[in-house]
Design an enzyme around this catalytic site. Structure first.
Site, PDB file in Angstrom:
ATOM      1  N   LYS A  85      -4.162  -8.654  10.009  1.00 46.55           N
ATOM      2  CA  LYS A  85      -4.166  -7.630   8.962  1.00 46.55           C
ATOM      3  C   LYS A  85      -5.190  -6.551   9.312  1.00 46.55           C
ATOM      4  O   LYS A  85      -6.308  -6.873   9.743  1.00 46.55           O
ATOM      5  CB  LYS A  85      -4.494  -8.286   7.612  1.00 46.55           C
ATOM      6  CG  LYS A  85      -4.394  -7.374   6.403  1.00 46.55           C
ATOM      7  CD  LYS A  85      -4.615  -8.175   5.115  1.00 46.55           C
ATOM      8  CE  LYS A  85      -4.528  -7.336   3.869  1.00 46.55           C
ATOM      9  NZ  LYS A  85      -4.722  -8.148   2.630  1.00 46.55           N
ATOM     10  N   SER A 160      -1.307  -7.620  -0.888  1.00 48.62           N
ATOM     11  CA  SER A 160      -1.487  -6.535   0.042  1.00 48.62           C
ATOM     12  C   SER A 160      -1.192  -6.900   1.504  1.00 48.62           C
ATOM     13  O   SER A 160      -1.056  -5.999   2.337  1.00 48.62           O
ATOM     14  CB  SER A 160      -2.924  -6.017  -0.049  1.00 48.62           C
ATOM     15  OG  SER A 160      -3.852  -7.018   0.321  1.00 48.62           O
ATOM     16  N   SER A 184      -3.230 -11.859  -2.420  1.00 54.67           N
ATOM     17  CA  SER A 184      -2.730 -10.958  -1.372  1.00 54.67           C
ATOM     18  C   SER A 184      -2.210 -11.652  -0.122  1.00 54.67           C
ATOM     19  O   SER A 184      -1.607 -11.000   0.728  1.00 54.67           O
ATOM     20  CB  SER A 184      -3.817  -9.962  -0.962  1.00 54.67           C
ATOM     21  OG  SER A 184      -3.852  -8.883  -1.865  1.00 54.67           O
TER      22      SER A 184
END
Lengths: 489, 110
Positions: A85, A160, A184
């Site tokens: 990420k 996210s 997330s």
């Protein structure tokens, strides 16, 4: 693009591919080239990646191939391909947090989790798209376009960590790292039909994770199977001198004894998590999972978590408060975006213009909210009260875990929703209603794919959510592996 | 309520003046349209947050972080640091060996 199934598949997971590499059935170099080819075909549609680290990956693969050729020891994740990420710092490529503020930022150091993955033999192939600074539940709040769900490209992948989830679901990589502040990792895992695991707060070093909510953030894996999640967790977890909040408790070999025996499991079903506000298909998937556990001999107990809905309110005070403080560092002085200078302008003006230009709508909204709840006159009514409710939520979990080993519920109230649904902020935040309290209490939690629902002619993945007491990762993963096995039959 | 200095927001939400003050504290430069949009959003969010005001928290100790973990103190010895050239390479504006910033003091000095 259609995914064939959302059931766990350990014949095609990361550890199976590590075995392929170690046993010589495929080289690491071939694996990297295959992955790059897959990404080249799919990513123009799903937009899961920011920067690909192709040369870095090729170089690592070459070293791994040479190591194997020499017969030297290979790490537990050797030859696996993992995406990161893009809010986790790496000393190659950019670390953008999907924000104009960090569009050209190149971290001079690696996060601890990056060092540990490299030491375990993983090949790190690229940085994945996310909601800006990890603030969002749809991966639409991205500086360079939204991520699309590989199961239905007109729908969001969740957020996210939406890029990480989509990259795993589309088989671009074997697994990915995400970060989880209120769901997330787990919510996008549920939307994309992958496993998503948030460890206990303090288990995994946050050194090098761009801070959002410092008392809530935790890094964890998104993977194709529970055993993969366990293997990655074991590689990255443990005490880190660079993060003084990491625990010195020993990290167990989580699946050394295999999946849990369902007949010895006490599974709590929170009454508040199965309700008519959920999509009917979500309740059906949950009921099916409960039925499978019951049929395998598990003890099913109903438990109460009455502060479930208040968790979202608590979270949306604590997380923005911490974010508003953490994001003060982005001022255009030492690194990141700086607004064009204006003659006669002072420092305060430069800060304000830089931050207004550099941050997107959702980040500005949360900074304002956090600043407001911390400001004189409102601190006690909002922030202090939220911290008091946080303790009540933890006590509620403590009571529930007196009756059961793990809690089981839906990960999300609905399957993936359409891109551009334009949900108002509160509706968007309520996506996290079943996940935020794990972060508030700091306990480990995991989503596994449990079935598909029909929605407007599309078959969409649904996840179920398991939670366990703090630092009981081994029990949580063993229970999850048992349920995964029951659902695969 | 646990303190006399702190009141929940008016049911109508924060005023435009309060939003403007908050934006100043947050170092954000919002125009009138931005302030109005922020007021609408914060009002809706704080309305949801008001769920917390119905809970009895009398005597409950605030919990700023999960678990009872405490910071460990590091030995007071120098550790690795980034080279000055690396730090300067990250800065958006540099003059010589320094990071350039606008004038900090006002016309009158301080």
């Amino acid at each position: 693009m259609k995914m064939t199934d959302s059931k766990p598949d350990s014949s095609n997971d990361l550890l199976a591919r590590v075995d392929d590499f170690k046993s010589g059935r495929i080289s690491a170099t071939e694996r990297v080239e295959n992955a790059l080819s897959t990404i080249a075909g799919l990513d123009p549609t799903i937009n899961a990646f920011h920067d690909l680290l192709a040369e870095e990956a090729r170089s690592t693969a070459k070293e791994l191939d040479a190591t194997r050729e020499r017969g030297d020891d290979l790490g537990p994740l050797a030859g696996s391909i993992i995406a990161i990420k893009d809010n986790i710092c790496m000393n190659v490529g950019r670390t953008t947090c999907s924000s104009r503020m960090l569009e050209e930022y190149r971290s001079p150091f690696d996060a601890t989790v990056i060092e540990r993955l490299r030491a375990a033999g993983a090949i790190l192939l690229g940085k994945t798209n996310l909601d800006e600074f990890a603030m969002g539940s749809s991966s639409e709040h991205c500086a360079w376009g939204p991520v699309r769900n590989p199961h239905a490209t007109d729908r969001v992948p969740g957020g996210s960590s939406g890029g990480s989830a989509a990259a795993v679901a589309a088989d671009c990589v074997d697994a990915a790292l995400g970060s989880d502040t209120g769901g997330s990792i787990r919510q996008p895992a549920a939307f994309c039909g992958t496993v998503g695991f948030k460890p206990t707060y303090g288990r995994v070093s946050r050194h090098g994770l761009v801070a959002f909510g410092s008392s809530l953030d935790q890094i964890g894996p998104l993977s194709r199977s529970v055993r993969d999640a366990a293997a990655i967790y074991e590689a990255i977890a443990g005490l880190d001198p660079a993060d003084s909040t990491t625990s010195d408790l020993e990290v167990a070999n989580c699946l050394a004894s295999g999946p849990a025996d369902p007949a010895r499991l006490r599974v709590g079903i929170p009454r508040e998590h199965r309700n008519d506000r959920n999509h009917a298909g979500v309740n059906e998937v949950l009921d099916h999972a409960v039925d499978r556990l019951r049929a395998a001999g598990a003890t099913i107990v109903d438990v109460d978590l009455p502060l479930t809905r208040q968790g979202v309110s608590t979270y949306y005070v604590i997380a923005p408060a911490e974010a508003s403080s953490n994001l003060t560092r982005f001022d255009g002085i030492r690194y990141g975006h700086r607004a064009e200078s204006v003659p006669g302008e002072g420092l305060e003006d430069l800060y304000a213009r830089t931050r207004t230009e550099g941050f997107g709508d959702e980040v500005r909204r949360r900074i304002l909210l956090g600043t407001y709840v911390l400001s004189a006159g409102y601190y006690d009514a909002y922030y202090k009260r939220a911290l008091q409710v946080r303790r009540l939520i933890k006590q509620e979990y403590d009571s529930a875990f007196e009756q059961c080993d793990v809690l089981l519920g839906p990960t999300t109230p609905t399957p993936a929703f359409p891109i551009g649904a334009d949900l108002d902020p509160v509706s968007m935040y309520l996506n996290d209603v079943y996940t935020v309290n794990s972060n508030i209490a700091g306990i480990p939690a995991l989503s596994i794919p449990a079935g598909l629902v029909d929605e407007d002619g599309e078959k969409l993945p649904v996840g179920v959510h398991l939670q366990a007491p703090a630092f009981a990762e081994a029990d949580l993963l063993a229970a999850a592996a048992a349920l995964e096995s029951l659902l695969a039959d | 309520m646990t303190s006399s200095d702190s009141q929940p927001t008016d049911p109508g939400g924060p005023s435009i003046e309060e939003i403007a003050r908050t934006a100043t504290l947050a170092r954000l430069a919002l125009d009138q349209e931005g302030l109005e949009a922020a007021r609408t959003d914060l009002t809706a969010i704080l309305e949801h947050v008001a769920l917390l005001s119905s809970l009895d928290v009398e005597g409950v100790e605030p919990m700023p972080r999960p678990h009872d973990i405490v910071n460990r103190l590091a030995d007071d010895v120098p550790g690795p640091v980034l080279d000055r050239s690396v730090i300067l390479s990250l800065a958006p504006a540099v003059e010589g060996d320094f990071i350039a910033v606008p004038k900090v003091l006002g016309e009158g000095g301080a």
